[in-house]
Design a protein around this motif. Structure first.
Motif, PDB file in Angstrom:
ATOM      1  N   SER A 112       0.830  -1.198   0.000  1.00 51.28           N
ATOM      2  CA  SER A 112       0.000   0.000   0.000  1.00 51.28           C
ATOM      3  C   SER A 112       0.868   1.254   0.000  1.00 51.28           C
ATOM      4  O   SER A 112       0.600   2.211  -0.752  1.00 51.28           O
ATOM      5  CB  SER A 112      -0.908  -0.012   1.237  1.00 51.28           C
ATOM      6  N   TYR A 113       1.909   1.256   0.817  1.00 49.02           N
ATOM      7  CA  TYR A 113       2.820   2.400   0.894  1.00 49.02           C
ATOM      8  C   TYR A 113       3.535   2.607  -0.440  1.00 49.02           C
ATOM      9  O   TYR A 113       3.621   3.735  -0.938  1.00 49.02           O
ATOM     10  CB  TYR A 113       3.844   2.181   2.006  1.00 49.02           C
ATOM     11  N   GLU A 115       2.689   1.657  -3.470  1.00 53.42           N
ATOM     12  CA  GLU A 115       1.794   2.106  -4.534  1.00 53.42           C
ATOM     13  C   GLU A 115       1.504   3.597  -4.417  1.00 53.42           C
ATOM     14  O   GLU A 115       1.531   4.327  -5.407  1.00 53.42           O
ATOM     15  CB  GLU A 115       0.482   1.317  -4.494  1.00 53.42           C
ATOM     16  N   LYS A 116       1.248   4.054  -3.195  1.00 54.72           N
ATOM     17  CA  LYS A 116       0.875   5.456  -3.007  1.00 54.72           C
ATOM     18  C   LYS A 116       2.073   6.396  -3.087  1.00 54.72           C
ATOM     19  O   LYS A 116       2.040   7.415  -3.789  1.00 54.72           O
ATOM     20  CB  LYS A 116       0.150   5.638  -1.664  1.00 54.72           C
ATOM     21  N   ASP A 120       2.252   6.174  -7.344  1.00 52.35           N
ATOM     22  CA  ASP A 120       1.312   7.286  -7.528  1.00 52.35           C
ATOM     23  C   ASP A 120       1.996   8.645  -7.425  1.00 52.35           C
ATOM     24  O   ASP A 120       1.612   9.599  -8.110  1.00 52.35           O
ATOM     25  CB  ASP A 120       0.181   7.193  -6.498  1.00 52.35           C
ATOM     26  N   THR A 121       3.007   8.739  -6.574  1.00 47.93           N
ATOM     27  CA  THR A 121       3.746  10.011  -6.460  1.00 47.93           C
ATOM     28  C   THR A 121       4.520  10.289  -7.746  1.00 47.93           C
ATOM     29  O   THR A 121       4.528  11.416  -8.256  1.00 47.93           O
ATOM     30  CB  THR A 121       4.710   9.967  -5.264  1.00 47.93           C
ATOM     31  N   ASN A 126      -0.628  11.058  -6.195  1.00 53.31           N
ATOM     32  CA  ASN A 126      -0.670  11.164  -4.740  1.00 53.31           C
ATOM     33  C   ASN A 126      -0.535  12.610  -4.263  1.00 53.31           C
ATOM     34  O   ASN A 126       0.422  13.298  -4.589  1.00 53.31           O
ATOM     35  CB  ASN A 126       0.449  10.314  -4.124  1.00 53.31           C
ATOM     36  N   SER A 128      -1.342  13.039  -0.834  1.00 54.13           N
ATOM     37  CA  SER A 128      -1.379  12.798   0.603  1.00 54.13           C
ATOM     38  C   SER A 128       0.022  12.845   1.213  1.00 54.13           C
ATOM     39  O   SER A 128       0.997  12.436   0.582  1.00 54.13           O
ATOM     40  CB  SER A 128      -2.015  11.429   0.885  1.00 54.13           C
ATOM     41  N   TRP A 133      -1.384   9.535   5.587  1.00 55.30           N
ATOM     42  CA  TRP A 133      -1.479   8.096   5.294  1.00 55.30           C
ATOM     43  C   TRP A 133      -1.443   7.285   6.588  1.00 55.30           C
ATOM     44  O   TRP A 133      -2.216   6.326   6.745  1.00 55.30           O
ATOM     45  CB  TRP A 133      -0.325   7.681   4.378  1.00 55.30           C
ATOM     46  N   ARG A 229      -5.874  13.926  -0.995  1.00 54.04           N
ATOM     47  CA  ARG A 229      -5.227  12.618  -1.042  1.00 54.04           C
ATOM     48  C   ARG A 229      -4.843  12.200  -2.459  1.00 54.04           C
ATOM     49  O   ARG A 229      -3.843  11.533  -2.653  1.00 54.04           O
ATOM     50  CB  ARG A 229      -6.156  11.543  -0.466  1.00 54.04           C
ATOM     51  N   ASP A 230      -5.674  12.553  -3.438  1.00 48.89           N
ATOM     52  CA  ASP A 230      -5.510  11.975  -4.770  1.00 48.89           C
ATOM     53  C   ASP A 230      -5.986  12.948  -5.828  1.00 48.89           C
ATOM     54  O   ASP A 230      -6.930  13.710  -5.599  1.00 48.89           O
ATOM     55  CB  ASP A 230      -6.319  10.672  -4.860  1.00 48.89           C
TER      56      ASP A 230
END
Length: 419
Positions: A112-113, A115-116, A120-121, A126, A128, A133, A229-230
């Protein structure tokens, strides 16, 4: 019997990884060809994003497989030994099952970390902070701990008091699924997103006009501060009866015109008008029924091979271990039904929008692909197993919009937009 169970799970993992490998290979070839719906740079970027996520999914699936083998081999017995001194049987079952859930939750956190905060960053999704988080993760963990313990306790009581425990357990869990659908908007607003009523009176009036046209009764139209967040665009309807809410992400309001936004909402109202929410819940109910029926009638020889007694906590853990397998098997069936529903919702959405409704919905679909960096082409095997939405190119054609794309390889397109 144990070898059969392990073999089925192994086959599921093999097919899942093979499907992902085919998807990665297809995208890596296609992303350098003539772009579709996106600019050349965005087309390449969307392809790279899809590949990065799929590679992570492969690693996640493989780790899940190793964890599954560990649980079957020694994990359940180790948890049983850890809590064998507990005299209260209900508490013992809750402790063992929740111990299983907590360990799996901790194992999932690095994925999860990554991916975000890595994928995603890198691709600009991302928004967030790590602090946000951690806060969200802790809230989710506490809610899981409290609600999960209550659910385990409920199933334990059913299993120890009813002969047809699997049938009553199914009804119990199915009622919880319905309850979650009713309370989801409220819980999300309480713990995660801040919701505020839509202040644009003209837009609010237009939305209510659409709702009146389909008989949709809502407790209000709200804006979510999802952009903290997104960066992706989304909207959702949640709840049943008077609890229903229309929630728009602030990112959606920022990127779509009023007519495009109304077309998207018209599509969602199409789902309501056709009873798609209830159809989806019925499909989930069917999957749960099959799962409980299977694991409620497993032979005693399986437990003997595992070196375990037929305790309620063992049955519950096995149910959770195999839920992904049945979900993967059921997905193609659910996908066929869902794709049909999406076409019908598109039709309703375009009709609600008047003469230009189809064009506005098509424009919204194009923007969702662009803003969400959805790679618009995909391997058909991947669509078959993973996607509930029809190919975006096919949806556009049904709306009377031909973008001039010719599928020379015979492979279809897809859209990750949740509308």
């Amino acid at each position: 019997m144990l070898m059969t169970i392990v073999g089925i799970y192994t086959l599921y993992v093999a097919v899942s990884i093979y499907t992902s490998v085919m998807q990665i290979g297809y995208i890596n070839i296609t992303k350098r060809k003539t772009p579709v719906l996106l600019s050349a740079s965005d087309f390449l970027k969307a392809g790279n994003y899809a590949v990065a996520k799929e590679k992570l999914a492969i690693v996640n699936t493989f780790v899940d497989y190793l964890v599954f083998i560990a649980w079957i081999d020694v994990g359940i017995k180790a948890l049983e030994h850890q809590f064998y001194l507990l005299e209260d049987e209900a508490m013992k079952n809750i402790a063992i099952v929740m111990g299983f859930v907590i360990i799996n939750y901790i194992i999932s956190l690095p994925f999860s970390y990554y991916e975000k905060f890595v994928i995603d960053t890198k691709f600009g999704f991302n928004k967030s902070s790590i602090g946000q988080w951690i806060k969200d993760t802790l809230i989710s963990f506490v809610m899981m701990l409290i609600l999960g313990s209550l659910v385990v306790w409920g199933i334990y009581e059913i299993m120890t008091n009813f002969t047809l425990w699997w049938l009553w357990s199914f009804l119990f869990i199915f009622a919880i699924v319905i309850g979650i659908n009713m309370l989801y908007p409220t819980f999300r607003a309480m713990f995660f997103d801040k919701l505020k009523p839509l202040e644009d009176e003209e837009l609010d009036s237009e939305i209510k006009r659409l709702m009146d046209a389909t008989g949709f009764v809502s407790s209000g139209v709200f804006i979510s501060d999802a952009s903290k967040r997104d960066a992706r665009l989304n909207a959702y309807f949640g709840g049943f009866g008077k609890t229903k809410r229309v929630v728009l992400f602030d990112t959606l309001l920022e990127k779509l015109t009023t007519k495009e936004l109304l077309a998207v909402l018209g599509h969602e109202l199409g789902h309501f008008a056709h009873g798609d929410i209830y159809k989806n819940i019925a499909l989930v109910g069917g999957m749960l029924f099959v799962m409980f029926a299977l694991f409620g009638n497993l032979p005693d020889s399986l437990y003997m091979e595992m070196g375990l007694s037929r305790e309620p906590y063992v049955v519950m853990i096995l149910l959770m271990l195999f839920m992904p397998v049945l979900g993967f098997i059921m997905m193609p069936i659910m996908g066929i039904v869902s794709r049909h529903n999406e076409y019908e919702a598109d039709k309703t959405g375009s009709e609600l929008g008047g003469a230009a409704g189809a064009i506005e919905l098509a424009n919204a679909l194009k923007k969702l692909v662009t803003e969400n960096k959805s790679f618009p082409l995909s391997h058909p095997l991947y669509i078959f197993f993973h996607y509930t939405h029809p190919p975006v190119i096919e949806r556009l054609k049904e709306l009377g919009v031909d973008i001039g794309y010719v599928d020379e390889s015979g492979l279809a397109g897809k859209c990750e937009a949740d509308i």
